[in-house]
Design a protein around this motif. Structure first.
Motif, short mmCIF file in Angstrom:
data_model
loop_
_atom_site.label_atom_id
_atom_site.label_comp_id
_atom_site.label_asym_id
_atom_site.label_seq_id
_atom_site.Cartn_x
_atom_site.Cartn_y
_atom_site.Cartn_z
N LEU A 78 1.78 6.67 -7.02
CA LEU A 78 0.85 7.71 -7.48
C LEU A 78 1.47 9.10 -7.39
O LEU A 78 1.35 9.92 -8.30
N LEU A 79 2.15 9.36 -6.27
CA LEU A 79 2.78 10.68 -6.10
C LEU A 79 3.91 10.90 -7.09
O LEU A 79 4.03 11.98 -7.68
N ALA A 127 0.83 -1.21 0.00
CA ALA A 127 0.00 0.00 0.00
C ALA A 127 0.86 1.26 0.00
O ALA A 127 0.56 2.23 -0.71
N ALA A 128 1.94 1.24 0.79
CA ALA A 128 2.84 2.39 0.82
C ALA A 128 3.50 2.61 -0.54
O ALA A 128 3.63 3.75 -1.01
N CYS A 129 3.90 1.53 -1.20
CA CYS A 129 4.50 1.65 -2.53
C CYS A 129 3.49 2.15 -3.56
O CYS A 129 3.83 2.94 -4.45
N TRP A 130 2.24 1.72 -3.42
CA TRP A 130 1.20 2.18 -4.34
C TRP A 130 0.97 3.68 -4.19
O TRP A 130 0.87 4.41 -5.19
N VAL A 131 0.90 4.16 -2.95
CA VAL A 131 0.73 5.60 -2.72
C VAL A 131 1.94 6.37 -3.25
O VAL A 131 1.80 7.41 -3.91
N ALA A 132 3.13 5.85 -2.99
CA ALA A 132 4.34 6.51 -3.49
C ALA A 132 4.36 6.54 -5.01
O ALA A 132 4.80 7.52 -5.63
N ARG A 188 4.30 9.45 -9.98
CA ARG A 188 3.77 9.53 -11.34
C ARG A 188 3.27 10.93 -11.64
O ARG A 188 3.42 11.44 -12.76
N ARG A 189 2.68 11.59 -10.66
CA ARG A 189 2.21 12.96 -10.87
C ARG A 189 3.37 13.94 -11.00
O ARG A 189 3.34 14.87 -11.81
#
Length: 368
Positions: free
Chosen positions: A239-240, A232-237, A242-243
């Motif tokens: 997303l950030l 989950a932490a890697c997924w949030v990272a 990628r933006r």
């Protein structure tokens, strides 16, 4: 002007990916053996020791005689000797003589001068299990020996979990790197770095889990709970990141030049089909001076960069770069009369290189 990108070395990537996959698979196989053989054997021995009962003096108690029962005998201490230095934890040999005259020794953690003090002649009770002394009862305390089978499962479990996740790290990291190399020549893309970082976190946590818990089951549960948290932490990272880095075609890095006031020698190299290229591995930067040299002091065999060299931009390392610079480096693309030139140095010394080359506003690295 930006130097053209070239296709990544597909064959080299395939070889590296295959080698990492094979080595990662071997790590997983070794991890499976550690978890199924040594760890399982250690757990069986611990359970047998914890369930052992004291040996009976006669045959009135079935199963209470033999190697699997706890045999306690009286003894007196002869002497104690410290184990040779070089160990992280202090240990000492305790020499005892039993009531029947049998002399033996066992190893305990700590110092013989600590409590309980091991004075010669002191009466103690030593307890055997499967022909080895497992603990010694002093007058007021019990000290377990190095033959104590409790918690012996932790070492193979830690190595098994650590190697298993390390094998997954290699295979997943190289898989992502191989996929990214088809879309980008960047050697250390954020996708690869994020994958490796997440896998390293899981590997470290898996190797530490047996020491943070009180049972093998608790260690597995801790690792099982940590996997979704790290994912989950890697997924949030992701997303950030990628933006922030949506434009993958322009990987120019903005670096503020720092004009050196004195000469400094540091790691770096100049590459290209030019006479001042050098593979010595050092650069000398000073006021209006940049030179390559094989001399770590920067005093000899200098090849000075001419004023015709024009810096173009600073970028991260590419898979196609000669020598495959590591992730601590940046690459300065330059040109000299239409000839491409690369200057590779550490991130912290790139401002001095730009300052020594005196970049102009038209050729200074632009914001990404």
């Amino acid at each position: 002007m930006t130097l053209a990108k070239t296709d990544p070395p597909t064959r080299r990537n395939r070889t590296a990916t295959l080698a990492a996959s094979v080595f990662g698979s071997l790590c997983v196989l070794v991890a499976a053996w550690l978890l199924l053989v040594p760890m399982r054997g250690a757990l069986d021995e611990e359970r047998a020791f914890r369930s052992a009962v004291g040996c009976a003096s006669d045959d009135s108690v079935p199963g209470a005689r033999g190697d699997d029962c706890l045999r306690t005998v009286e003894a007196r201490i002869d002497r104690a000797e410290k184990v040779e230095q070089g160990r992280k934890t202090a240990q000492y040999w305790l020499y005892v003589t039993e009531a029947d005259g049998t002399s033996t020794r066992t190893r305990l953690a700590g110092s013989p001068d600590e409590h309980p003090v091991t004075r010669p002649g002191t009466r103690v009770d030593v307890t055997y299990w499967r022909d080895r002394i497992r603990y010694v009862d002093f007058e007021s305390t019990r000290r377990y020996t190095n033959a104590d089978p409790r918690d012996d499962y932790r070492m193979p479990l830690a190595f098994g979990l650590g190697l298993g996740f390390y094998g997954l790290l290699l295979t997943s990291g190289m898989y992502v790197a191989a996929r990214r190399s088809r879309a980008s020549v960047r050697a250390f893309s954020w996708q690869v770095n994020l994958t490796v970082a997440g896998a390293l976190c899981l590997t470290a946590l898996a190797a530490a889990a047996p020491w943070l818990t009180d049972s093998a089951g608790s260690a597995f549960r801790l690792v099982g709970l940590s996997v979704p948290v790290v994912l989950a932490a890697c997924w949030v990272a992701a997303l950030l990141l990628r933006r922030r880095r949506s434009d993958d075609n322009d990987d120019t890095i903005a670096v503020t030049p720092s004009v050196p006031t004195t000469e400094h020698c540091f790691l770096g190299t100049v590459l290209g089909d030019i006479p001042y290229a050098g593979d010595g591995g050092y650069l000398v930067a000073g006021p209006a001076l940049l030179a390559s040299t094989p001399d770590p002091t920067g005093a000899a065999f200098r090849r000075e960069v001419p004023s015709t060299l024009t810096p173009v931009r600073v970028r991260p390392p590419y898979l196609t770069d000669p020598g495959r610079p590591d992730h601590h480096c940046w690459v300065l693309e330059c040109e000299d009369g239409g000839v491409p030139v690369l200057i590779i140095t550490r991130k912290k010394t790139m401002p001095q290189v730009l300052g020594a080359l005196r970049p102009t506003p038209s050729t200074a690295p632009r914001q990404p």
